[in-house]
Scaffold this active site. Structure first.
Site, PDB file in Angstrom:
ATOM      1  N   PHE A 118       0.813  -1.223   0.000  1.00  0.00           N
ATOM      2  CA  PHE A 118       0.000   0.000   0.000  1.00  0.00           C
ATOM      3  C   PHE A 118       0.840   1.262   0.000  1.00  0.00           C
ATOM      4  O   PHE A 118       0.370   2.338  -0.396  1.00  0.00           O
ATOM      5  CB  PHE A 118      -0.966  -0.009   1.192  1.00  0.00           C
ATOM      6  CG  PHE A 118      -0.363   0.431   2.497  1.00  0.00           C
ATOM      7  CD1 PHE A 118      -0.486   1.750   2.924  1.00  0.00           C
ATOM      8  CD2 PHE A 118       0.307  -0.460   3.318  1.00  0.00           C
ATOM      9  CE1 PHE A 118       0.060   2.168   4.135  1.00  0.00           C
ATOM     10  CE2 PHE A 118       0.845  -0.060   4.530  1.00  0.00           C
ATOM     11  CZ  PHE A 118       0.729   1.267   4.941  1.00  0.00           C
ATOM     12  N   LYS A 119       2.091   1.156   0.424  1.00  0.00           N
ATOM     13  CA  LYS A 119       2.951   2.346   0.478  1.00  0.00           C
ATOM     14  C   LYS A 119       3.131   2.979  -0.904  1.00  0.00           C
ATOM     15  O   LYS A 119       3.391   4.174  -1.021  1.00  0.00           O
ATOM     16  CB  LYS A 119       4.307   2.000   1.071  1.00  0.00           C
ATOM     17  CG  LYS A 119       4.278   1.372   2.464  1.00  0.00           C
ATOM     18  CD  LYS A 119       3.819   2.337   3.524  1.00  0.00           C
ATOM     19  CE  LYS A 119       3.731   1.696   4.897  1.00  0.00           C
ATOM     20  NZ  LYS A 119       4.991   1.453   5.551  1.00  0.00           N
TER      21      LYS A 119
END
Length: 481
Positions: A118-119
């Site tokens: 998700f980063k």
């Protein structure tokens, strides 16, 4: 809009001013002086937008000093089907599609970017924002950050080859998964420097803060950060809360809840900001692993950080954090934005290891009863829960999830109100934590094309102790400044 420090620095700054710097000069974190509000008409109009256009509309509320057309170009350059290509439904244009597990329970896919975590959702935008701003200022930036697993690779993939940028990334030595380690250490770009620190993530984070608080060194070496202490990282994450809500509802009168696997509190802090802007969020559920400092706080009002020796190395390693830096932003709001008191509370973290807002005898305040006003609740998942949840999700829904997402699903099922849709934020693709997937299911996790033999690639990194002066010397050697 202006930005202020949680610890009370008097100066007010624009978005562009704080973008490159990270920590405020007083050691605090930046927040807008007031949260921008969304109207019902705006929320309705946003239902029709692409992810890129939604991102520019939200970013414009926080960065009025950047021309809207420039923001639109930056988000269109960032959020493309070519970059976010690993969606399970094959429609990369959706960027962060919802996957329905059962009625009222959804998984929001956030791991479709280049490092499968998700980063990437925020980091790819941050890389383009940095390059845009540095070009305008004819400047350079040396990024100094820390990672417990996914931030590092996301930052390095976003910044590799960017003009005027070097990346110095700290990670806890031998405490990431084999896949995470290979993603970072196999990069051989000239502007990427990987440093394995002989300690845990909190030691890495403390080194970043110590170097950043040396203002003369920071200015001389042009130090910036990509950790979620950087405000732009958090703002970029606000976008997918809006997208998740708009995807799960058909009218603005409906509410949804989110469960978020939480380590450094940056991901769920973005949800808090979305809620403060007026997004109809019922609950924000914090899901922790064995390092349950945040769960303890949201259940008792007592915040007690752990020392390195008491921080567990777990099978959801990106959450192996006992000192959540973004937590300060929420506490600032919780105590009525009293910066003097905020600074005193976090001095107690350094001297006594924590503070107590339970309202009980000897406590530092009684704000615990106000936590529910902000929609927060929490839960905990341990290794046995993780294995059981991975098996259950595969058997019941035909889906394989990573270890952190499993923590989120376990807690979501405990906390959900069946009358309100619950969205669990995906953390990473399961291939990044194959050791535990194999333990849970007896076979390997599926791998997207291009990652088949990543662990076999040559790796480049240096090992260093937890020593601020040695770290400064290493940075100076590499920059020549």
């Amino acid at each position: 809009m202006h930005y202020v420090s949680t610890r009370g620095i008097a100066a007010q700054h624009s978005f562009s001013t704080i973008l490159l710097g990270g920590l405020a000069e007083d050691g605090g974190l930046y927040l807008p002086d007031t949260y921008p509000q969304i109207s019902d008409a705006e929320l309705t109009a946003w239902r029709q937008l692409s992810y890129a256009d939604l991102a520019s509309a939200i970013l414009a509320k926080f960065a009025p000093d950047i021309p809207l057309e420039d923001l639109r170009e930056l988000t269109k350059k960032t959020y493309t089907a070519e970059v976010y290509r690993n969606t399970s439904n094959g429609n990369a244009e959706q960027i962060t599609p919802l996957k329905k597990l059962e009625d009222g329970l959804y998984l929001q896919e956030l791991s479709n970017g280049p490092t499968l975590a998700f980063k990437d959702m925020a980091m790819q935008l941050l890389g383009n924002l940095f390059e845009y701003t540095l070009d305008k200022q004819h400047a350079e930036l040396n990024i100094f950050g820390a990672t417990s697993g996914d931030t590092g690779s996301a930052a390095e993939y976003a910044m590799r080859g960017k003009r005027g940028i070097r990346v110095f990334m700290l990670s806890p030595h031998q405490k990431m998964s084999a896949f995470q380690t290979a993603q970072m250490f196999s990069l051989n770009d000239a502007n990427i420097f990987n440093i394995a620190v002989e300690g845990v993530f909190d030691d890495c984070q403390d080194l970043v803060k110590a170097v950043s608080n040396d203002l003369e060194f920071k200015r001389q070496q042009k130090i910036g950060t990509v950790n979620s202490i950087n405000w732009a990282r958090v703002v970029a994450q606000v976008v997918y809360y809006f997208r998740g809500y708009l995807s799960a509802t058909s009218s603005n009168t409906e509410k949804v809840s989110f469960t978020v696997p939480s380590g450094n509190f940056g991901n769920i802090c973005a949800g808090h900001i979305a809620r403060m802007m007026g997004l109809p969020i019922a609950q924000l559920v914090v899901a922790t692993n064995e390092n349950d400092v945040l769960d303890e706080f949201f259940k008792t009002g007592k915040y007690q950080v752990r020392q390195s020796a008491q921080t567990y190395h777990t099978s959801s390693p990106s959450m192996d954090i006992s000192k959540a830096s973004n937590f300060e932003r929420f506490v600032f709001d919780l105590i009525g934005r009293d910066s003097t008191r905020l600074a005193a509370l976090f001095r107690q973290v350094e001297t006594k290891g924590g503070f107590d807002l339970s309202g009980g005898p000897g406590s530092d305040g009684d704000e615990f009863k106000r936590i529910a006003d902000y929609g927060f609740s929490s839960g905990k998942s341990v290794h046995a829960d993780r294995l059981a949840t991975i098996r259950m999700v595969q058997q019941r829904y035909g889906v394989i999830v990573d270890t952190h997402t499993a923590d989120g699903i376990k807690v979501a099922l405990e906390q959900r109100d069946r009358a309100i849709p619950m969205i669990v934020l995906e953390t990473a693709l399961p291939a990044k934590f194959n050791e535990t997937i194999r333990e849970a299911l007896g076979h390997d996790a599926p791998r997207p094309a291009g990652f088949e033999n990543i662990e076999a690639l040559p790796q480049q990194f240096v090992v260093m102790p937890v020593d601020v002066q040695k770290m400064k010397h290493y940075i100076s050697e590499q920059t020549g400044l």
